[in-house]
Design an enzyme around this catalytic site. Structure first.
Site, PDB file in Angstrom:
ATOM      1  CB  THR A   1      46.785  43.454 -45.283  1.00 63.27           C
ATOM      2  OG1 THR A   1      48.167  43.808 -45.396  1.00 63.27           O
ATOM      3  CG2 THR A   1      45.995  44.363 -46.206  1.00 63.27           C
TER       4      THR A   1
ATOM      5  CD  GLU B   1      51.687  46.611 -47.655  1.00 68.23           C
ATOM      6  OE1 GLU B   1      51.662  47.491 -48.516  1.00 68.23           O
ATOM      7  OE2 GLU B   1      52.692  46.397 -46.949  1.00 68.23           O
TER       8      GLU B   1
ATOM      9  CE1 TYR C   1      46.485  42.491 -50.900  1.00 66.52           C
ATOM     10  CE2 TYR C   1      47.907  43.759 -49.447  1.00 66.52           C
ATOM     11  CZ  TYR C   1      47.122  42.650 -49.679  1.00 66.52           C
ATOM     12  OH  TYR C   1      46.959  41.710 -48.686  1.00 66.52           O
TER      13      TYR C   1
ATOM     14  CE  LYS D   1      43.416  41.784 -49.044  1.00 68.02           C
ATOM     15  NZ  LYS D   1      42.714  40.565 -48.621  1.00 68.02           N
TER      16      LYS D   1
HETATM   17  P1  NAP Z   1      48.251  33.838 -51.364  1.00 67.42           P
HETATM   18  O1  NAP Z   1      49.176  32.730 -50.981  1.00 67.42           O
HETATM   19  O2  NAP Z   1      48.628  34.788 -52.449  1.00 67.42           O
HETATM   20  O3  NAP Z   1      46.838  33.163 -51.722  1.00 67.42           O
HETATM   21  C1  NAP Z   1      45.818  33.913 -52.309  1.00 67.42           C
HETATM   22  C2  NAP Z   1      44.656  32.991 -52.609  1.00 67.42           C
HETATM   23  O4  NAP Z   1      43.627  33.770 -53.253  1.00 67.42           O
HETATM   24  C3  NAP Z   1      44.967  31.839 -53.561  1.00 67.42           C
HETATM   25  O5  NAP Z   1      44.255  30.695 -53.162  1.00 67.42           O
HETATM   26  C4  NAP Z   1      44.453  32.359 -54.887  1.00 67.42           C
HETATM   27  O6  NAP Z   1      44.113  31.333 -55.799  1.00 67.42           O
HETATM   28  C5  NAP Z   1      43.197  33.086 -54.414  1.00 67.42           C
HETATM   29  N1  NAP Z   1      42.690  34.019 -55.398  1.00 67.42           N
HETATM   30  C6  NAP Z   1      43.363  34.936 -56.124  1.00 67.42           C
HETATM   31  N2  NAP Z   1      42.545  35.594 -56.950  1.00 67.42           N
HETATM   32  C7  NAP Z   1      41.296  35.093 -56.747  1.00 67.42           C
HETATM   33  C8  NAP Z   1      40.034  35.319 -57.323  1.00 67.42           C
HETATM   34  N3  NAP Z   1      39.870  36.210 -58.307  1.00 67.42           N
HETATM   35  N4  NAP Z   1      38.975  34.613 -56.870  1.00 67.42           N
HETATM   36  C9  NAP Z   1      39.132  33.681 -55.899  1.00 67.42           C
HETATM   37  N5  NAP Z   1      40.331  33.404 -55.323  1.00 67.42           N
HETATM   38  C10 NAP Z   1      41.393  34.092 -55.751  1.00 67.42           C
HETATM   39  O7  NAP Z   1      47.914  34.731 -50.084  1.00 67.42           O
HETATM   40  P2  NAP Z   1      48.113  34.405 -48.520  1.00 67.42           P
HETATM   41  O8  NAP Z   1      49.465  34.843 -48.118  1.00 67.42           O
HETATM   42  O9  NAP Z   1      47.651  33.038 -48.239  1.00 67.42           O
HETATM   43  O10 NAP Z   1      47.103  35.467 -47.882  1.00 67.42           O
HETATM   44  C11 NAP Z   1      45.739  35.130 -47.638  1.00 67.42           C
HETATM   45  C12 NAP Z   1      44.927  36.406 -47.516  1.00 67.42           C
HETATM   46  O11 NAP Z   1      45.445  37.201 -46.452  1.00 67.42           O
HETATM   47  C13 NAP Z   1      44.946  37.312 -48.737  1.00 67.42           C
HETATM   48  O12 NAP Z   1      43.701  37.947 -48.810  1.00 67.42           O
HETATM   49  C14 NAP Z   1      46.022  38.341 -48.420  1.00 67.42           C
HETATM   50  O13 NAP Z   1      45.777  39.533 -49.128  1.00 67.42           O
HETATM   51  C15 NAP Z   1      45.830  38.486 -46.932  1.00 67.42           C
HETATM   52  N6  NAP Z   1      47.006  38.844 -46.137  1.00 67.42           N
HETATM   53  C16 NAP Z   1      48.163  38.146 -46.253  1.00 67.42           C
HETATM   54  C17 NAP Z   1      49.239  38.461 -45.431  1.00 67.42           C
HETATM   55  C18 NAP Z   1      50.540  37.695 -45.490  1.00 67.42           C
HETATM   56  O14 NAP Z   1      51.548  38.210 -44.981  1.00 67.42           O
HETATM   57  N7  NAP Z   1      50.562  36.479 -46.040  1.00 67.42           N
HETATM   58  C19 NAP Z   1      49.115  39.486 -44.485  1.00 67.42           C
HETATM   59  C20 NAP Z   1      47.894  40.163 -44.397  1.00 67.42           C
HETATM   60  C21 NAP Z   1      46.837  39.817 -45.204  1.00 67.42           C
HETATM   61  P3  NAP Z   1      45.216  30.686 -56.813  1.00 67.42           P
HETATM   62  O15 NAP Z   1      45.993  29.687 -55.984  1.00 67.42           O
HETATM   63  O16 NAP Z   1      44.377  30.070 -57.863  1.00 67.42           O
HETATM   64  O17 NAP Z   1      46.078  31.821 -57.291  1.00 67.42           O
HETATM   65  O1  F7E Z   2      57.749  42.712 -49.541  1.00 71.28           O
HETATM   66  C1  F7E Z   2      60.793  44.635 -50.056  1.00 71.28           C
HETATM   67  C2  F7E Z   2      59.491  45.243 -50.523  1.00 71.28           C
HETATM   68  O2  F7E Z   2      56.453  41.413 -51.216  1.00 71.28           O
HETATM   69  C3  F7E Z   2      58.264  43.015 -48.262  1.00 71.28           C
HETATM   70  C4  F7E Z   2      51.798  40.410 -48.734  1.00 71.28           C
HETATM   71  O3  F7E Z   2      51.560  39.155 -48.145  1.00 71.28           O
HETATM   72  O4  F7E Z   2      52.527  41.319 -46.634  1.00 71.28           O
HETATM   73  C5  F7E Z   2      52.920  41.102 -47.981  1.00 71.28           C
HETATM   74  O5  F7E Z   2      53.205  42.342 -48.622  1.00 71.28           O
HETATM   75  C6  F7E Z   2      59.258  44.153 -48.381  1.00 71.28           C
HETATM   76  C7  F7E Z   2      58.749  45.355 -49.196  1.00 71.28           C
HETATM   77  O6  F7E Z   2      55.574  41.702 -48.850  1.00 71.28           O
HETATM   78  C8  F7E Z   2      62.152  42.729 -52.824  1.00 71.28           C
HETATM   79  O7  F7E Z   2      59.708  46.483 -51.181  1.00 71.28           O
HETATM   80  C9  F7E Z   2      62.870  44.187 -51.398  1.00 71.28           C
HETATM   81  O8  F7E Z   2      59.109  46.528 -48.537  1.00 71.28           O
HETATM   82  O9  F7E Z   2      57.464  40.207 -49.236  1.00 71.28           O
HETATM   83  P1  F7E Z   2      56.819  41.417 -49.784  1.00 71.28           P
HETATM   84  P2  F7E Z   2      54.668  42.995 -48.623  1.00 71.28           P
HETATM   85  O10 F7E Z   2      54.716  43.939 -49.735  1.00 71.28           O
HETATM   86  O11 F7E Z   2      54.998  43.501 -47.255  1.00 71.28           O
HETATM   87  C10 F7E Z   2      51.342  42.138 -46.474  1.00 71.28           C
HETATM   88  C11 F7E Z   2      51.054  42.237 -45.003  1.00 71.28           C
HETATM   89  C12 F7E Z   2      50.209  41.686 -47.306  1.00 71.28           C
HETATM   90  O12 F7E Z   2      49.060  41.855 -46.936  1.00 71.28           O
HETATM   91  C13 F7E Z   2      50.512  41.233 -48.692  1.00 71.28           C
HETATM   92  O13 F7E Z   2      49.452  40.429 -49.184  1.00 71.28           O
HETATM   93  O14 F7E Z   2      60.408  43.669 -49.086  1.00 71.28           O
HETATM   94  N1  F7E Z   2      61.564  43.959 -51.118  1.00 71.28           N
HETATM   95  N2  F7E Z   2      63.249  43.447 -52.447  1.00 71.28           N
HETATM   96  C14 F7E Z   2      61.100  43.054 -51.977  1.00 71.28           C
HETATM   97  N3  F7E Z   2      59.873  42.488 -52.078  1.00 71.28           N
HETATM   98  C15 F7E Z   2      59.718  41.554 -53.062  1.00 71.28           C
HETATM   99  N4  F7E Z   2      58.512  40.939 -53.181  1.00 71.28           N
HETATM  100  N5  F7E Z   2      60.720  41.211 -53.930  1.00 71.28           N
HETATM  101  C16 F7E Z   2      61.968  41.773 -53.852  1.00 71.28           C
HETATM  102  O15 F7E Z   2      62.852  41.456 -54.627  1.00 71.28           O
END
Ligand code: NAP
Ligand code: F7E
Length: 348
Positions: A134, A136, A157, A161
């Site tokens: 990520t 992050e 987090y 990662k």
């Molecule tokens: P998500 O919607 O939060 O899905 C996370 C998945 O992980 C769900 O299927 C969840 O299962 C499963 N999970 C959680 N805890 C677990 C455990 N202890 N053992 C096995 N599975 C578990 O995340 P996503 O947005 O699809 O992201 C997929 C991956 O990419 C994650 O690793 C995330 O950190 C990474 N990532 C996401 C983004 C983004 O912007 N979306 C960017 C960079 C990296 P449940 O449904 O049962 O909760």
């Molecule tokens: O926040 C700000 C918050 O929670 C984005 C995950 O998929 O992307 C995700 O992480 C921004 C941050 O995503 C609220 O402070 C303001 O600056 O949508 P987010 P994230 O933290 O960038 C990365 C790439 C991952 O890997 C992660 O798994 O928005 N923000 N107000 C808020 N964020 C949330 N959630 N809620 C608010 O009310």
């Protein structure tokens, strides 16, 4: 028939990746967690009765905190490709549950790597791994961020990662395993979890439009993110595993916008003045924030031929259209006298 195993199959990315792989002719195995409520909404439309002769999607109970179970599933499935998408993926939650986040996202990856090493060692069949890294991990390093930008995580987090990333690099070098890290910037969709900021905004704005909600509470509006669409990003995951050599790739659109600008776009699409409805609640501020993310994905473009199709305008259009439809359904039920609450209301 190629066989893939996906951890996190029930998540946003897991559901799009499953669609992609089934469409490419794969047999797909997904890990699901036992829960007291149903948690397969995002893949229910793909479910096939496993007894059917043409079934190609199979689900297995397992958890990244349970190494024995992971090993057993790997032994049983003997996959050609493993996509490790399972994670506690919410940055703000990771400050509340740092140990659990490190256990699942950091150690969980290690458990999976060890299981792959064992199974591959015994069968000699190559298992390729994609690790869901990520942006992050870059955290406090200023944009643009590429594969050579130093990691500076700003949350448990991000730190967990980083651990997983380095483990993948080490297992690749130490044991010659085909393991690649994707370093993906934020990607969203109509299936995005409702506590991430983009979906929180589109759900709230569309409910406000239909008189179902009055205000939207948010945290830091100044943060800048590089937002793409998840469908584009899962294509990159698959491409990484089709390369002869494993490697690490940044996946991003190269454009960033503030949270405020995203809010403005969404409310403008609904002909609403956002400043009338948005309030700041310090509860949503994080102990340390990642101020600005903007990725440089030139390596992925040059080596994988990957480019994103959906830009931020189309992303907003799709998410608003989807959530407006959900709000209409809720409005119709309410008007018919049903008491309805949006799903997950208590966790927002
Ligand atoms: P998500 O919607 O939060 O899905 C996370 C998945 O992980 C769900 O299927 C969840 O299962 C499963 N999970 C959680 N805890 C677990 C455990 N202890 N053992 C096995 N599975 C578990 O995340 P996503 O947005 O699809 O992201 C997929 C991956 O990419 C994650 O690793 C995330 O950190 C990474 N990532 C996401 C983004 C983004 O912007 N979306 C960017 C960079 C990296 P449940 O449904 O049962 O909760
Ligand atoms: O926040 C700000 C918050 O929670 C984005 C995950 O998929 O992307 C995700 O992480 C921004 C941050 O995503 C609220 O402070 C303001 O600056 O949508 P987010 P994230 O933290 O960038 C990365 C790439 C991952 O890997 C992660 O798994 O928005 N923000 N107000 C808020 N964020 C949330 N959630 N809620 C608010 O009310």
């Amino acid at each position: 028939m190629p066989r893939a195993l996906i951890t996190g199959v029930t998540g946003q990315d897991g559901s799009y990746l499953t669609e992609l792989l089934l469409g490419l002719g794969y047999e797909v195995h997904g890990l699901i967690r036992r829960a007291s409520t149903f948690n397969t909404d995002r893949i229910d439309h793909l479910y096939q009765d496993p007894h059917a002769p043409d079934a190609r999607l199979f689900l297995h109970f397992a958890d990244l905190t349970d190494g024995t179970g992971l090993r057993q599933v790997l032994e049983e499935v003997q996959p050609h490709e493993v996509y490790n998408l399972g994670a506690q993926s919410h940055v703000a939650v990771s400050f509340k549950q740092p140990e659990y986040t490190a256990d699942v996202d950091g150690l969980g990856t290690l458990r999976l790597l060890e299981a792959i090493r064992d199974v591959q060692g015994r069968t000699s069949d190559v298992i390729r791994l994609y690790q869901a890294g990520t942006s992050e991990m870059f955290g406090g390093s200023p944009p643009p961020q590429s594969e050579t930008t130093p990691f500076y995580p700003r949350s448990p987090y991000g730190a967990a990662k980083v651990m997983a990333h380095h483990l993948v690099v080490n297992y690749r070098e130490a044991y010659g395993l085909h393991m690649s890290n994707g370093i993906l910037f934020n990607h969203e969709s109509e299936r995005r979890g409702e506590t991430f900021v983009t979906r929180k905004i589109t759900r709230a704005a569309t409910r406000i439009k239909l008189g179902l909600q009055e205000v939207l509470y948010l945290g830091n509006l100044d943060a800048e993110r590089d937002w793409g669409h998840a469908e584009d990003y899962v294509r990159a995951m698959h491409l990484m595993l089709q390369q002869d050599e494993p490697d690490d790739y940044v996946i991003a659109t190269g454009e960033s916008h503030t949270v405020r600008a995203f809010v403005e776009r969404v409310f403008a699409a609904l002909e609403l003045d956002w400043e009338r409805y948005v309030r700041i609640d310090p509860r949503y501020h994080r102990p340390t924030e990642v101020d600005a993310l903007r990725g440089d994905a030139r390596k992925a473009t040059e080596r994988l031929g990957w480019t994103p199709v959906v830009g931020v305008d189309e992303l907003v259009r799709r998410m608003v259209a989807n959530d407006l439809e959900l709000a209409h359904q809720e409005r119709t039920l309410r008007d018919a006298g049903h008491v309805v609450a949006p799903r997950g209301l208590a966790s927002a």
